[in-house]
Design an enzyme around this catalytic site. Structure first.
Site, PDB file in Angstrom:
ATOM      1  N   THR A  41      31.057   7.182  12.249  1.00 14.93           N
ATOM      2  CA  THR A  41      32.009   7.588  10.996  1.00 14.93           C
ATOM      3  C   THR A  41      31.604   6.982   9.432  1.00 14.93           C
ATOM      4  O   THR A  41      31.447   7.143   8.429  1.00 14.93           O
ATOM      5  CB  THR A  41      33.577   7.671  10.786  1.00 14.93           C
ATOM      6  OG1 THR A  41      33.533   7.954  12.297  1.00 14.93           O
ATOM      7  CG2 THR A  41      34.313   7.745   9.848  1.00 14.93           C
TER       8      THR A  41
ATOM      9  N   ILE B  62      35.268   3.447  12.567  1.00 15.10           N
ATOM     10  CA  ILE B  62      34.173   3.118  13.535  1.00 15.10           C
ATOM     11  C   ILE B  62      32.279   3.556  13.783  1.00 15.10           C
ATOM     12  O   ILE B  62      32.141   3.881  12.451  1.00 15.10           O
ATOM     13  CB  ILE B  62      34.032   4.068  15.281  1.00 15.10           C
ATOM     14  CG1 ILE B  62      34.834   5.822  14.347  1.00 15.10           C
ATOM     15  CG2 ILE B  62      35.768   3.853  15.544  1.00 15.10           C
ATOM     16  CD1 ILE B  62      34.370   6.517  15.248  1.00 15.10           C
TER      17      ILE B  62
ATOM     18  N   LYS C   4      33.779   3.061 -12.037  1.00 18.41           N
ATOM     19  CA  LYS C   4      33.279   2.424 -10.513  1.00 18.41           C
ATOM     20  C   LYS C   4      35.769   3.629 -10.129  1.00 18.41           C
ATOM     21  O   LYS C   4      36.139   3.722 -11.430  1.00 18.41           O
ATOM     22  CB  LYS C   4      34.690   1.318 -10.000  1.00 18.41           C
ATOM     23  CG  LYS C   4      35.120   1.048  -9.034  1.00 18.41           C
ATOM     24  CD  LYS C   4      34.640  -0.086  -8.683  1.00 18.41           C
ATOM     25  CE  LYS C   4      36.442  -1.031  -8.984  1.00 18.41           C
ATOM     26  NZ  LYS C   4      37.238   0.076  -7.983  1.00 18.41           N
TER      27      LYS C   4
ATOM     28  N   GLY D 215      38.766  -3.962 -14.708  1.00 22.53           N
ATOM     29  CA  GLY D 215      39.341  -2.398 -15.137  1.00 22.53           C
ATOM     30  C   GLY D 215      40.610  -2.142 -16.584  1.00 22.53           C
ATOM     31  O   GLY D 215      40.089  -2.193 -17.446  1.00 22.53           O
TER      32      GLY D 215
ATOM     33  N   ASP E 143      34.198   2.817  -4.707  1.00 15.95           N
ATOM     34  CA  ASP E 143      34.946   1.721  -4.061  1.00 15.95           C
ATOM     35  C   ASP E 143      35.844   2.274  -3.197  1.00 15.95           C
ATOM     36  O   ASP E 143      36.889   1.917  -3.023  1.00 15.95           O
ATOM     37  CB  ASP E 143      35.826   0.538  -5.745  1.00 15.95           C
ATOM     38  CG  ASP E 143      35.603  -0.386  -4.902  1.00 15.95           C
ATOM     39  OD1 ASP E 143      34.900  -1.080  -3.424  1.00 15.95           O
ATOM     40  OD2 ASP E 143      37.230  -1.104  -5.657  1.00 15.95           O
ATOM     41  N   TYR E 144      35.683   2.884  -1.896  1.00 15.70           N
ATOM     42  CA  TYR E 144      36.423   3.367  -1.122  1.00 15.70           C
ATOM     43  C   TYR E 144      36.852   2.578   0.524  1.00 15.70           C
ATOM     44  O   TYR E 144      37.776   2.114   0.938  1.00 15.70           O
ATOM     45  CB  TYR E 144      36.006   4.812  -0.684  1.00 15.70           C
ATOM     46  CG  TYR E 144      36.394   5.780  -1.571  1.00 15.70           C
ATOM     47  CD1 TYR E 144      36.999   5.139  -3.063  1.00 15.70           C
ATOM     48  CD2 TYR E 144      36.165   7.082  -1.074  1.00 15.70           C
ATOM     49  CE1 TYR E 144      37.145   5.952  -3.530  1.00 15.70           C
ATOM     50  CE2 TYR E 144      35.720   8.068  -2.154  1.00 15.70           C
ATOM     51  CZ  TYR E 144      36.140   7.657  -3.196  1.00 15.70           C
ATOM     52  OH  TYR E 144      36.527   8.739  -3.900  1.00 15.70           O
ATOM     53  N   LYS E 145      36.486   1.080   0.672  1.00 13.66           N
ATOM     54  CA  LYS E 145      36.115  -0.215   1.550  1.00 13.66           C
ATOM     55  C   LYS E 145      35.938   0.584   2.772  1.00 13.66           C
ATOM     56  O   LYS E 145      36.978   0.697   3.466  1.00 13.66           O
ATOM     57  CB  LYS E 145      37.390  -1.389   0.711  1.00 13.66           C
ATOM     58  CG  LYS E 145      36.952  -1.621  -0.641  1.00 13.66           C
ATOM     59  CD  LYS E 145      38.339  -2.939  -0.928  1.00 13.66           C
ATOM     60  CE  LYS E 145      37.737  -3.194  -2.478  1.00 13.66           C
ATOM     61  NZ  LYS E 145      38.942  -1.864  -3.251  1.00 13.66           N
ATOM     62  N   TYR E 146      35.157   1.414   2.764  1.00 18.72           N
ATOM     63  CA  TYR E 146      35.199   1.782   4.048  1.00 18.72           C
ATOM     64  C   TYR E 146      35.385   0.600   5.182  1.00 18.72           C
ATOM     65  O   TYR E 146      34.522  -0.630   5.529  1.00 18.72           O
ATOM     66  CB  TYR E 146      33.774   2.684   4.720  1.00 18.72           C
ATOM     67  CG  TYR E 146      33.777   3.807   3.862  1.00 18.72           C
ATOM     68  CD1 TYR E 146      35.007   4.477   3.565  1.00 18.72           C
ATOM     69  CD2 TYR E 146      32.768   4.215   3.321  1.00 18.72           C
ATOM     70  CE1 TYR E 146      33.927   5.832   2.900  1.00 18.72           C
ATOM     71  CE2 TYR E 146      32.769   5.276   2.567  1.00 18.72           C
ATOM     72  CZ  TYR E 146      33.355   6.390   2.527  1.00 18.72           C
ATOM     73  OH  TYR E 146      33.151   7.277   1.490  1.00 18.72           O
TER      74      TYR E 146
END
Ligand code: C5P
Length: 245
Positions: A80, A77, A44, A218, A71-74
């Site tokens: 995008t 809008i 990750k 982790g 794991d960028y947790k968008y």
């Protein structure tokens, strides 16, 4: 025969362990991936590594034959989010997280299209408890589990592939979504390790027995003095739990 059976569980378990590369730079992340060798097949990459070269590193990991979870947790809008998810699909990323808001989930599913990318919905961060969601403005009658389940069911209806959830809510999610939603579980601490900032924690074996499909681990691995040995120990514990479930 027993060994062959055991090996099948061990390889199954290995594929379900995702190591979170929450390290300051790709130099350190790369050294850890080297040290873990064949013990770990899935990584990750999160926000902590992104600006330290994480995006390029994600491509390198794919070239090294690893699976990659971005794991960028968008949370943005819809157009995008759709574009960003489509780029991740083009990169052959395996898993990607977005927040559990209807418009975001729908645009992420559109961006994923027919690719192999699995879109995962963040329900409630495993570092949050009842006090934190009350502080966000939810009435005291709303329990963390209610919010997790509400978001999980919504994600399934929209066509999302899975959810991130602590081990404590896995069995209920599986039940209420008839096992159709994949569950990826962080907040894992091998017995005896410090919970740190995670509030809803579980051991690897208990999370697998509860029905988790993948575990994200982790610090329990990355900060151990022998990360490879710790990862191997965790894989064995997961394999035993898989054999029992
Ligand atoms: O070090 P530790 O095992 O606690 O790391 C857990 C990882 O899972 C971190 O990268 C954290 O950002 C991530 N995560 C989480 N809870 C979520 C979603 C992701 O802890 N709901």
């Amino acid at each position: 025969m027993g060994d062959i059976l055991n090996n099948a569980f061990i390889e199954d378990a290995r594929g379900r362990l995702i190591v979170a590369l929450d390290l300051p730079s790709v130099v350190e992340a790369s050294a850890l991936v080297d040290a873990l060798g064949d013990t770990v097949t899935f990584y990750k990459v999160g926000l902590g590594l992104q600006l330290g070269g994480g995006d390029r590193f994600a491509r390198d990991l794919k070239q090294r034959g690893k699976r990659v979870f971005l794991d960028y947790k968008y949370y943005d809008i819809e157009a995008t989010v759709q574009n960003a998810v489509a780029r991740a699909a083009e990169m052959d990323i395996d898993f990607l997280t977005v927040h559990g808001v209807t418009g975001i989930l729908k645009s992420a599913v559109a961006g994923r299209g027919n690719s192999n990318l699995k879109v995962l919905c963040v329900t409630v961060l495993t570092s949050m408890d009842a006090g934190d969601i009350a502080e966000m403005g939810f009435p005291p009658s709303v329990a963390v589990e209610d919010l997790v389940l509400h978001r999980a069911k919504k994600a399934l209806d929209i066509g999302v592939d899975g959810v991130i959830s602590s081990a404590l809510e896995v069995s209920q999610i599986k039940q209420q979504t008839e096992g159709k939603l994949m569950v990826v579980t962080p907040g894992i601490r091998p017995a005896g390790k410090d919970a740190g900032d995670q509030k809803r924690v579980s051991t690897p074996g208990a999370a697998i027995k509860a029905g988790a499909d993948y575990l994200v681990i982790g610090r329990a691995i990355t900060q151990d003095k022998d990360p490879k040995a710790m990862a191997e120990k965790i894989v064995l514990e997961m394999a035993e739990a898989l054999a029992e479930r």
